[in-house]
Structures are given as C-alpha cells and as structure tokens.
Design a protein around this motif. Structure first.
Motif, PDB file in Angstrom:
ATOM      1  N   GLY A 140       0.805  -1.212   0.000  1.00  0.00           N
ATOM      2  CA  GLY A 140       0.000   0.000   0.000  1.00  0.00           C
ATOM      3  C   GLY A 140       0.837   1.260   0.000  1.00  0.00           C
ATOM      4  N   ARG A 141       1.931   1.272   0.764  1.00  0.00           N
ATOM      5  CA  ARG A 141       2.785   2.450   0.826  1.00  0.00           C
ATOM      6  C   ARG A 141       3.498   2.685  -0.509  1.00  0.00           C
ATOM      7  N   LEU A 142       3.929   1.603  -1.141  1.00  0.00           N
ATOM      8  CA  LEU A 142       4.555   1.748  -2.453  1.00  0.00           C
ATOM      9  C   LEU A 142       3.570   2.338  -3.454  1.00  0.00           C
ATOM     10  N   GLY A 143       2.307   1.923  -3.361  1.00  0.00           N
ATOM     11  CA  GLY A 143       1.280   2.484  -4.243  1.00  0.00           C
ATOM     12  C   GLY A 143       1.077   3.963  -4.003  1.00  0.00           C
ATOM     13  N   ASP A 144       1.108   4.379  -2.735  1.00  0.00           N
ATOM     14  CA  ASP A 144       0.982   5.805  -2.419  1.00  0.00           C
ATOM     15  C   ASP A 144       2.151   6.609  -2.983  1.00  0.00           C
ATOM     16  N   MET A 145       3.324   6.003  -3.005  1.00  0.00           N
ATOM     17  CA  MET A 145       4.521   6.719  -3.426  1.00  0.00           C
ATOM     18  C   MET A 145       4.666   6.782  -4.945  1.00  0.00           C
ATOM     19  N   PHE A 146       4.377   5.672  -5.612  1.00  0.00           N
ATOM     20  CA  PHE A 146       4.691   5.575  -7.038  1.00  0.00           C
ATOM     21  C   PHE A 146       3.472   5.381  -7.941  1.00  0.00           C
ATOM     22  N   GLY A 147       2.283   5.324  -7.363  1.00  0.00           N
ATOM     23  CA  GLY A 147       1.082   5.124  -8.156  1.00  0.00           C
ATOM     24  C   GLY A 147       0.567   3.701  -8.010  1.00  0.00           C
ATOM     25  N   ARG A 148      -0.713   3.559  -7.657  1.00  0.00           N
ATOM     26  CA  ARG A 148      -1.242   2.233  -7.328  1.00  0.00           C
ATOM     27  C   ARG A 148      -1.359   1.325  -8.545  1.00  0.00           C
ATOM     28  N   ARG A 149      -1.847   1.870  -9.665  1.00  0.00           N
ATOM     29  CA  ARG A 149      -1.942   1.035 -10.859  1.00  0.00           C
ATOM     30  C   ARG A 149      -0.559   0.619 -11.335  1.00  0.00           C
ATOM     31  N   ARG A 150       0.394   1.533 -11.270  1.00  0.00           N
ATOM     32  CA  ARG A 150       1.750   1.236 -11.717  1.00  0.00           C
ATOM     33  C   ARG A 150       2.376   0.131 -10.856  1.00  0.00           C
ATOM     34  N   VAL A 151       2.246   0.237  -9.535  1.00  0.00           N
ATOM     35  CA  VAL A 151       2.815  -0.784  -8.644  1.00  0.00           C
ATOM     36  C   VAL A 151       2.094  -2.119  -8.835  1.00  0.00           C
ATOM     37  N   LEU A 152       0.779  -2.083  -9.051  1.00  0.00           N
ATOM     38  CA  LEU A 152       0.027  -3.313  -9.304  1.00  0.00           C
ATOM     39  C   LEU A 152       0.544  -4.011 -10.562  1.00  0.00           C
ATOM     40  N   GLU A 153       0.835  -3.255 -11.597  1.00  0.00           N
ATOM     41  CA  GLU A 153       1.381  -3.834 -12.816  1.00  0.00           C
ATOM     42  C   GLU A 153       2.748  -4.463 -12.570  1.00  0.00           C
ATOM     43  N   ILE A 154       3.595  -3.771 -11.801  1.00  0.00           N
ATOM     44  CA  ILE A 154       4.931  -4.289 -11.504  1.00  0.00           C
ATOM     45  C   ILE A 154       4.829  -5.595 -10.716  1.00  0.00           C
ATOM     46  N   VAL A 155       3.911  -5.632  -9.750  1.00  0.00           N
ATOM     47  CA  VAL A 155       3.710  -6.829  -8.941  1.00  0.00           C
ATOM     48  C   VAL A 155       3.268  -8.005  -9.817  1.00  0.00           C
ATOM     49  N   LEU A 213      -3.350  -3.196  -2.553  1.00  0.00           N
ATOM     50  CA  LEU A 213      -3.417  -2.240  -3.659  1.00  0.00           C
ATOM     51  C   LEU A 213      -4.829  -2.167  -4.226  1.00  0.00           C
ATOM     52  N   SER A 214      -5.507  -3.310  -4.301  1.00  0.00           N
ATOM     53  CA  SER A 214      -6.890  -3.330  -4.789  1.00  0.00           C
ATOM     54  C   SER A 214      -7.800  -2.520  -3.877  1.00  0.00           C
ATOM     55  N   PHE A 215      -7.639  -2.712  -2.559  1.00  0.00           N
ATOM     56  CA  PHE A 215      -8.455  -1.953  -1.602  1.00  0.00           C
ATOM     57  C   PHE A 215      -8.225  -0.448  -1.763  1.00  0.00           C
ATOM     58  N   ALA A 216      -6.952  -0.070  -1.949  1.00  0.00           N
ATOM     59  CA  ALA A 216      -6.622   1.355  -2.077  1.00  0.00           C
ATOM     60  C   ALA A 216      -7.219   1.947  -3.350  1.00  0.00           C
ATOM     61  N   ILE A 217      -7.190   1.193  -4.452  1.00  0.00           N
ATOM     62  CA  ILE A 217      -7.751   1.679  -5.718  1.00  0.00           C
ATOM     63  C   ILE A 217      -9.262   1.851  -5.602  1.00  0.00           C
ATOM     64  N   ILE A 218      -9.932   0.904  -4.974  1.00  0.00           N
ATOM     65  CA  ILE A 218     -11.384   1.006  -4.789  1.00  0.00           C
ATOM     66  C   ILE A 218     -11.729   2.217  -3.926  1.00  0.00           C
ATOM     67  N   ARG A 219     -10.999   2.379  -2.818  1.00  0.00           N
ATOM     68  CA  ARG A 219     -11.307   3.487  -1.899  1.00  0.00           C
ATOM     69  C   ARG A 219     -11.089   4.837  -2.566  1.00  0.00           C
ATOM     70  N   ALA A 220     -10.112   4.909  -3.493  1.00  0.00           N
ATOM     71  CA  ALA A 220      -9.834   6.167  -4.172  1.00  0.00           C
ATOM     72  C   ALA A 220     -10.849   6.493  -5.248  1.00  0.00           C
ATOM     73  N   ASN A 221     -11.681   5.527  -5.618  1.00  0.00           N
ATOM     74  CA  ASN A 221     -12.628   5.731  -6.714  1.00  0.00           C
ATOM     75  C   ASN A 221     -14.069   5.462  -6.316  1.00  0.00           C
ATOM     76  N   ALA A 222     -14.367   5.521  -5.008  1.00  0.00           N
ATOM     77  CA  ALA A 222     -15.736   5.275  -4.552  1.00  0.00           C
ATOM     78  C   ALA A 222     -15.934   5.919  -3.192  1.00  0.00           C
ATOM     79  N   SER A 223     -17.190   6.131  -2.847  1.00  0.00           N
ATOM     80  CA  SER A 223     -17.511   6.612  -1.506  1.00  0.00           C
ATOM     81  C   SER A 223     -17.209   5.508  -0.497  1.00  0.00           C
ATOM     82  N   GLN A 224     -17.242   5.860   0.778  1.00  0.00           N
ATOM     83  CA  GLN A 224     -16.890   4.884   1.814  1.00  0.00           C
ATOM     84  C   GLN A 224     -17.834   3.688   1.808  1.00  0.00           C
ATOM     85  N   SER A 225     -19.146   3.934   1.667  1.00  0.00           N
ATOM     86  CA  SER A 225     -20.112   2.833   1.687  1.00  0.00           C
ATOM     87  C   SER A 225     -19.956   1.934   0.464  1.00  0.00           C
TER      88      SER A 225
END
Length: 488
Positions: free
Chosen positions: A67-82, A118-130
């Motif tokens: 999650g921290r790597l995603g915050d630093m370098f971009g979540r989609r980018r880190v997900l692709e690298i993983v 990373l998936s949780f972080a991407i969802i939270r960044a693109n949706a309301s809390q509920s």
C-alpha cells in the motif's frame, strides 16, 4: 471526477480487480494440489515445503509495504509491476527442472502479496466509503472462491503428470490482467511522495531473520542440529531477529509497531492469530497430502489430486458461511468471544482428525470444522483490534496482525514439511517415498496442540475496558506523554 462519472466506472473497476485478485489467489493455491506429486518426484518433503514457506515469506513483506509503495509511485503502476514480477517468477519455475530454481521462482511469485492492499486502495480512491466497503467485499469474495478452484486445478495437473503446468497458467493469467487493467483501471493521479516512508531495513531484516531460521531448521534434517552450517544459520537468524527488534523499536515509522504489544489485548490476539497461521492454516497442505496418500502406506485415502480438491470444497463453503456467524458473535458479545469460538472449533476439529483420519467422511468433516474455525478467527482478529485501537491507527494495527499471521504461515509450512519428512515409507519398487503414518499423526497432533494454545491465548485476551483505559493505552503506545488524559 464527479459523482456520475465515479458511479459509471465503479463496477468496471471492481470487476477488473476481482479478476486480478482471483488470479492472485489461484497461483497461491494451485501448488497445494500438486505438492504430493512434487514430493514423490524429488523425494524431499522438507525442501518441497519451501514452495510454500518461501512464497508466503515474501508475500508477507510485500503485503505490508504494498500500500505504501502504491501511495509513493502510483497504485496502478505498482500493481502492474507486482503482476509482472509474478509472471517472471512463474516462467522461472515453469522452465526449471531444479527444485532450488523452482523455489526461487515461487519466491518471486510472492510479490503477489501486494495485490489485495493495492486493490483496496484503488477502490477506496474511486468510490464513496459505503460503496468502497461493498466493492471490497466483492474482491475478497473473488479471492476466497479462487482458492477452491486452485486446489482442483493443481490436483488435476498432477493427476495427468504435468504438475508444472500450474506455472504456465500463473504466467499467462497475470499477463492478461495487466493488459486488461491498462484499459479499465484509472490512471494514477497526483503522486505524493512527501512524508511517506518505506521501512526497507525492517522489511529486509525480517526476511533475513525468519529465512535464516527456516534454512537452519531445514539443514538440520541433512546434517544434524550440531553441524556448523546448521548452527550458523540458526544463530545468524536469531542475531538478525534481535537487531530487527532493536531497530523497529527505534524507527519512527516501523514495518511492525512492536510498541503495540504492550497492550495485552492486542498481544494475545495477535499471538493467537500467529498460531493460526502456524497450525490451522496448514489444513490444505496436510489434508490434501493425506487424501492423496496411497492406502498401502498405512495411512491415507488414495484419492486423485483433482478429487481431493473437490473433497475440500465443502470446507471453502463452510468458510463463506462462518464469516457472518463470526461477525454476529463479535457484534452480540465481543471480538474476544468470537476468537474463543473459532479457536475452540479449530481445536476440536484437529483433535478429531488425529483419532479419525481413516475415513473420508470424517476427514471432510474435520476440514469443514477447521475452515469454519479459521474463518471465525479471521473475523475475530480485526474485531478485537477495532475495539482496542483508535480509528486512525486501525489500518496499521490490522496490517501488523496480518503480517504476523503470514509469518506464522511461512514458519508453519516449513515445520510441517520437516515433520512429514521425519519418518518415511518407501514404495515396493524403491521409489517414490511417502510420509509414514507416524509422521502424519505427529503433524496432526502438532497442529492440534497449536490450536489449543491459540485457544488459551484467545481466552487470555482481557475483556474490553472502558474509554478512559483506552485513552491511557493510546498514550502508552505513542510514548509521547505521561499525563493521564481526561475522559470525555
């Protein structure tokens, strides 16, 4: 992004992440169905256990920092690298005939541990809390369901004599998800590196400490506990662990906040969770091997790999049902009571399996009970943490608990492998070799004992205290004040 655009993109994003996590879980679980075949081929259960231990050890660390790597370098980018690292590891394992290089490939696959956070972080960044909570549930469901399919697929490939095909599957599917995610997942927005730290020394130190101890335990089978090489790895691992504890206690943003263990509620809950990883979560490893063990060895049911995977499916179903039950117990009583119920069910299941392992019906029943107990404990742990941790620190505390569980899973896998290798029987033709009845009974008894110990720790968790005491706890953990705060 306005609300209309967010709502329109919500389901495509969630479905893309469900597919990604389905693939991540599949590559983690397929190896279990193939383990008996790999053990027969290489004749070394202790080394074969590193296919699990190495994977989980790397997975634990990448899950903690993903999650921290995603915050630093971009979540989609880190997900692709993983995902690409997982592809590389799968290809290395697929084209290797040496068990050592297959294990190295599996360790690279362990980078997939970052997929869920990373998936949780991407969802939270693109949706309301509920809506994010709903999307997270769908992703976790896909991850859980995939495990059941993985056991069957791995067992089927082992049955037809091509167990290494699991690595071709786990190289093709992640590559496809990378391509799909390129078109579906939103581009990374503004990347904020300031103030974000990665405890690299803590991550590397933890891997070296635990890895050194596990290598020493493995070497003890070949050269004995008194050999210089065995003692060098064990002593080196202990020394690195001591350094790691010293470093983590002094780091401003540690990989694991060890100060939290000053709270007995947190400490006993996490220790119980760690023991779950060491013991109860080895269920697939042990029961699939038991089901596929030839009957002539004196223990085992002689099932094919694919049928053994099917026989385990009721356990997956039980886990899905047990999750809301554990949540209801935590809601009506407390997370502590939920943990006690889960650990008790786990202890009963493994104790029953120790005495009744010669019947498929009993084995399936114990798999169901063990899966349900483990799932209830999965629910209980974050429930206790939420009861005892300030809201702003819940994510870090939960991450710490799940990292400890993953470390327990890695350590337990190697201990189970070593115990299975402690006594072997040889086929009439000379090859292959199988764990003896005494070895299986030793392993099952070992897990039953760890489950009972986890139950004792769950009982030892103090009851939830008052708000005043909780405020004192926060002050103690933070270590920044000695004043007793006033209750609100």
């Amino acid at each position: 992004m306005n609300n209309t655009e967010t709502n329109a993109r919500f389901y495509p994003i969630v479905f893309a992440l469900m597919a990604t996590d389905f693939v991540g879980s599949l590559e983690a679980s397929m190896i279990y169905g193939a383990l008996p075949a790999v053990t027969r081929l290489y004749g070394d259960p202790a080394m074969v256990g590193w296919l699990i231990a190495g994977f989980v050890l790397i997975q634990a660390v990448t899950a903690a920092i993903g999650g921290r790597l995603g915050d630093m370098f971009g979540r989609r980018r880190v997900l692709e690298i993983v995902l690409l690292a997982s592809v590389l590891g799968s290809l290395l394992s697929a084209f290797s005939s040496s068990l050592i290089w297959i294990i190295v490939g599996r360790c690279l696959q362990g980078a997939s541990g970052a997929i869920l956070p990373l998936s949780f972080a991407i969802i939270r960044a693109n949706a309301s809390q509920s809506r994010a909570a709903f999307g997270t549930g769908l992703v976790v469901g896909a991850y859980s369901v995939s495990g059941g399919f993985g056991f069957i697929i791995g067992g089927y490939f082992a049955d037809i004599g091509h167990w290494n095909w699991i690595f071709y599957v786990s190289s093709i599917l992640p590559a496809m998800t990378v391509i799909g995610n390129r078109f579906i997942l939103p581009k990374d927005g503004d990347i904020r590196r300031a103030g974000t730290q990665i405890d690299c020394i803590g991550a590397i130190g933890l891997v070296l400490a635990v890895g050194g101890l596990l290598v020493g335990v493995t070497l003890s089978r070949y050269s004995g506990w008194r050999s210089a090489l065995t003692m060098a790895f064990i002593c080196g691992g202990l020394a690195m662990m001591a350094f790691w504890i010293w470093y983590e206690l002094r780091h401003t943003d540690p990989l694991i906040n060890l100060r939290r263990f000053r709270d007995r509620r947190f400490m006993f809950t996490v220790l119980s969770f760690f023991l779950l990883g060491c013991g109860g979560l080895q269920m697939a490893f042990i029961t699939l091997a038991l089901m596929q063990q030839p009957v002539w060895t004196g223990i085992g049911l002689g099932l094919s790999g694919a049928f053994a995977g099917i026989a385990k499916l009721p356990g997956n179903v039980a886990g899905v049902i047990a999750a809301p039950v554990g949540g209801k117990i935590a809601e009506l009583r407390s997370g502590r009571w939920s943990g006690i119920c889960g650990a008790l069910l786990l202890t009963i299941s493994w104790t029953t399996l120790y005495f009744c392992h010669d019947s498929l019906a009993f084995v399936i029943g114990c798999v169901i009970g063990s899966s349900a107990g483990a799932t209830i404990m999965f629910v209980a742990t974050p429930a206790v943490i939420m009861e005892t941790t300030p809201a702003a620190e819940t994510g870090q505390a939960t991450g710490c608990a799940y990292l400890m569980r993953a470390l327990g899973l890695a350590i337990g896998a190697q201990l189970v492998s070593l115990l299975l290798a402690s006594s072997l029987v040889i086929a009439p033709a000379g090859k292959p070799t199988y764990p003896s009845p005494a070895a299986f009974e030793l392993v099952i008894g070992f897990v039953a004992a760890l489950s009972f110990l986890a139950l004792l720790f769950a009982i030892a968790v103090p009851k939830t205290r008052s708000k005043v005491d909780d405020d004192e706890l926060v002050t103690t953990i933070a270590g920044n004040s000695t004043e007793k705060p006033t209750a609100s």
